[in-house]
Design a protein around this motif. Structure first.
Motif, mmCIF file in Angstrom:
data_model
loop_
_atom_site.group_PDB
_atom_site.id
_atom_site.type_symbol
_atom_site.label_atom_id
_atom_site.label_comp_id
_atom_site.label_asym_id
_atom_site.label_seq_id
_atom_site.Cartn_x
_atom_site.Cartn_y
_atom_site.Cartn_z
ATOM 1 N N GLY A 193 0.806 -1.221 0.000
ATOM 2 C CA GLY A 193 0.000 0.000 0.000
ATOM 3 C C GLY A 193 0.834 1.264 0.000
ATOM 4 N N VAL A 194 2.128 1.109 -0.295
ATOM 5 C CA VAL A 194 3.043 2.246 -0.282
ATOM 6 C C VAL A 194 3.065 2.934 -1.655
ATOM 7 N N LEU A 195 2.784 2.141 -2.694
ATOM 8 C CA LEU A 195 2.740 2.684 -4.052
ATOM 9 C C LEU A 195 1.374 3.329 -4.240
ATOM 10 N N ARG A 196 1.336 4.663 -4.336
ATOM 11 C CA ARG A 196 0.054 5.363 -4.348
ATOM 12 C C ARG A 196 -0.432 5.688 -5.749
ATOM 13 N N GLU A 197 0.504 6.027 -6.645
ATOM 14 C CA GLU A 197 0.059 6.538 -7.939
ATOM 15 C C GLU A 197 1.202 6.412 -8.941
ATOM 16 N N VAL A 198 0.863 6.072 -10.154
ATOM 17 C CA VAL A 198 1.856 6.077 -11.230
ATOM 18 C C VAL A 198 1.220 6.806 -12.409
ATOM 19 N N GLU A 199 1.779 7.969 -12.737
ATOM 20 C CA GLU A 199 1.239 8.758 -13.842
ATOM 21 C C GLU A 199 2.184 8.658 -15.025
ATOM 22 N N GLU A 200 1.595 8.379 -16.192
ATOM 23 C CA GLU A 200 2.386 8.354 -17.423
ATOM 24 C C GLU A 200 1.961 9.522 -18.282
ATOM 25 N N ASP A 201 2.948 10.308 -18.690
ATOM 26 C CA ASP A 201 2.638 11.429 -19.577
ATOM 27 C C ASP A 201 3.660 11.405 -20.702
ATOM 28 N N GLY A 202 3.246 10.857 -21.855
ATOM 29 C CA GLY A 202 4.207 10.649 -22.927
ATOM 30 C C GLY A 202 5.223 9.637 -22.445
ATOM 31 N N GLY A 203 6.511 9.998 -22.483
ATOM 32 C CA GLY A 203 7.533 9.072 -22.010
ATOM 33 C C GLY A 203 7.835 9.244 -20.531
ATOM 34 N N ALA A 204 7.299 10.313 -19.925
ATOM 35 C CA ALA A 204 7.655 10.618 -18.540
ATOM 36 C C ALA A 204 6.739 9.887 -17.568
ATOM 37 N N VAL A 205 7.345 9.430 -16.479
ATOM 38 C CA VAL A 205 6.576 8.711 -15.452
ATOM 39 C C VAL A 205 6.811 9.397 -14.114
ATOM 40 N N VAL A 206 5.724 9.671 -13.394
ATOM 41 C CA VAL A 206 5.836 10.186 -12.025
ATOM 42 C C VAL A 206 5.190 9.168 -11.095
ATOM 43 N N VAL A 207 5.989 8.681 -10.149
ATOM 44 C CA VAL A 207 5.516 7.672 -9.207
ATOM 45 C C VAL A 207 5.374 8.329 -7.839
ATOM 46 N N ALA A 208 4.252 8.097 -7.173
ATOM 47 C CA ALA A 208 4.067 8.618 -5.815
ATOM 48 C C ALA A 208 4.123 7.464 -4.821
ATOM 49 N N ILE A 209 4.990 7.621 -3.806
ATOM 50 C CA ILE A 209 5.050 6.623 -2.734
ATOM 51 C C ILE A 209 4.834 7.334 -1.406
ATOM 52 N N THR A 210 4.357 6.577 -0.416
ATOM 53 C CA THR A 210 4.106 7.166 0.896
ATOM 54 C C THR A 210 4.878 6.378 1.947
ATOM 55 N N PRO A 211 5.472 7.069 2.940
ATOM 56 C CA PRO A 211 6.195 6.333 3.973
ATOM 57 C C PRO A 211 5.231 5.614 4.913
ATOM 58 N N THR A 212 5.621 4.432 5.387
ATOM 59 C CA THR A 212 4.781 3.726 6.358
ATOM 60 C C THR A 212 4.777 4.503 7.674
ATOM 61 N N TYR A 213 5.985 4.854 8.132
ATOM 62 C CA TYR A 213 6.148 5.674 9.337
ATOM 63 C C TYR A 213 6.983 6.897 8.949
ATOM 64 N N SER A 214 6.876 7.989 9.742
ATOM 65 C CA SER A 214 7.604 9.223 9.418
ATOM 66 C C SER A 214 9.099 8.972 9.272
ATOM 67 N N GLY A 215 9.621 8.049 10.080
ATOM 68 C CA GLY A 215 11.067 7.812 10.069
ATOM 69 C C GLY A 215 11.480 6.661 9.184
ATOM 70 N N CYS A 216 10.594 6.230 8.287
ATOM 71 C CA CYS A 216 10.903 5.074 7.433
ATOM 72 C C CYS A 216 12.237 5.269 6.729
ATOM 73 N N PRO A 217 13.232 4.428 7.024
ATOM 74 C CA PRO A 217 14.555 4.633 6.440
ATOM 75 C C PRO A 217 14.688 4.044 5.039
ATOM 76 N N ALA A 218 13.624 3.445 4.532
ATOM 77 C CA ALA A 218 13.728 2.722 3.266
ATOM 78 C C ALA A 218 13.269 3.542 2.062
#
Lengths: 164, 283
Positions: free
Chosen positions: A24-49
């Protein structure tokens, strides 16, 4: 493969039996032409990963021909264990990690949170022997998202992904 | 944000990647902007300087207490509590990163000036290159840890106040601060429960554990006023004390006049020493 399909194959660095999509960390993947914007969210504020997730997403997408990849952080709404998919819960259990309870309603919670001075009661069963006779050892474990339990039947310790 | 692009098969070893881009900041948490891609526009009607100052205060509270809690690593009474305190420290460090980054984005003038070409990101510049007088944290969080009982008391009082505050800040008009607060609520709930349970256990343990708990609570209580007046926190703390059968300490508030105790400077001298010795921190 679409950019979403590629991104959905990337696994979590700390729970490699789960994909970022299953966690559930992968929130959104937008494709615009060749460009990709991926949105991820941290599980915890201090997520070191987060940096590792970002690098892994960029690398996998580039392997599939997406050269222009940006990874952004999505903080709102905050991550909840309710977003771990049924497949993700099965994978956790198969690897000896007790999955979080389903639908805690954590996302809808508003207002004062009551303090709990006795151990949290959860319907947890041992991922090894399935016994429900388990004891909470600590609400904190090897990673921010896990609590430590011990099975009273088979005596093995195990991790539980705690509900948030 | 910068994406470090690695071509597939380019590196034989994971360590090779470290040598590709020599602009890596060696002493920060990692190379990630915690607000990468987040819209940090300050909303209409909000004063950017005030917002930055407020986020700095909240971020410094978290950063300083996080550092104090991290001093317990390898020294807690047992392994489970060692891990618990480290987890709480990590959550607070995460909150600090987000809040310091938010402060820097709202008002870049709060960030200390570093040598030209320095790769230090704003959150690290704020953490490692301000002196104690520039820190906005409450003195409560900078005091030395004391024993485990005193640490439990400090986490209880701090997390109780911060949780009550963050519940309200989740509705703040600044979308970044509100998101940080909504996330923090979940973490602080676990911190407060952990400390509250230990408080009850130590109160009902031995004469010695109770003596230490009451002594620790008195030291913490003398700084409680720094966290402000909060009816919800009052109610929660009264409930914990009543459950444990511990009376509210009768102590005179320690007044620091908005300044710091001597302890913060010493703590920062250690925390900042490596970064300050290598201000360009490159490898």
């Amino acid at each position: 493969m679409t950019a979403w399909e590629v991104a959905a194959t990337v696994v979590d660095p700390e729970l490699p039996m789960l994909t970022l999509a299953d966690l559930g960390v992968l929130r959104e993947v937008e494709e615009d032409g060749g460009a990709v914007v991926v949105a991820i969210t941290p599980t915890y504020s201090g997520c070191p990963a987060m940096a590792t997730m970002r690098d892994d997403l960029v690398r996998r997408l580039q392997e599939e021909g997406y050269d222009d990849v940006q990874v952004r952080v999505a903080l709102d709404p905050p991550w909840t264990t309710d977003w771990i998919t049924p497949e993700g819960r099965r994978a956790l259990a198969e690897h000896g990690i007790s999955p979080p309870a389903v639908s805690t309603g954590a996302t809808d919670r508003r207002g004062p949170v009551p303090i709990r001075l006795s151990p949290t009661r959860r319907a947890v069963s041992c991922p090894r022997c399935t016994s429900g006779d388990v004891a909470l050892v600590s609400e904190f474990g090897s990673t921010a998202c896990k609590a430590m339990y011990r099975c009273r039947a088979c005596l093995e310790p195990f991790d539980h992904v705690k509900e948030i | 944000m910068t994406i470090h692009t690695h071509q597939p098969g380019e590196h034989e070893s994971a360590y090779d990647g470290l040598l590709v881009n020599d602009a890596h900041w060696a002493f920060g948490t990692d190379f990630e902007d915690p607000l990468a891609g987040v819209d940090t526009t300050v909303p209409d009607g909000i004063d950017a300087a005030e917002l930055a100052s407020y986020c700095l205060a909240l971020g410094d509270d978290a950063l300083v207490l996080s550092h104090r809690l991290s001093e317990w690593c390898s020294r807690a009474p047992d392994l489970e509590e060692d891990i618990a305190l480290a987890n709480i420290a990590l959550d607070l460090l995460g909150q600090a990163r987000l809040l310091l980054a938010r402060a820097a984005a709202a008002d870049p003038s709060v960030v200390p000036t570093l040598p030209e070409g320095s790769p230090v990101p704003p959150e690290d510049a704020l953490a490692f290159f301000r002196d104690d007088r520039a820190f906005r944290n409450v003195p409560l969080v900078e005091l030395p840890n004391g024993d485990f009982a005193e640490t439990v008391c400090r986490v209880l009082v701090f997390a109780t106040h911060r949780l009550a505050l963050f519940e309200r800040l989740a509705a703040h008009p600044d979308a970044v601060l509100s998101a940080v607060a909504a996330k923090g609520v979940k973490e602080l709930t676990y911190h407060r429960d952990f400390a509250g349970r230990w408080f009850v256990v130590l109160a009902g343990g031995t004469e010695e554990s109770r003596r230490r708990l009451e002594a620790g609570l008195a030291r913490v209580w003398a700084h409680r006023h720094e966290l402000g007046v909060d009816a919800e926190a009052d109610g929660v703390l009264a409930h914990v004390l009543a459950t444990a059968g511990v009376a509210e300490p009768d102590v005179r508030p320690v007044v620091t006049d908005g300044g710091h105790t001597e302890h913060l400077g010493r703590m920062l001298a250690e925390m900042q020493s490596v970064a300050r010795a290598h201000p360009r921190g490159l490898w």
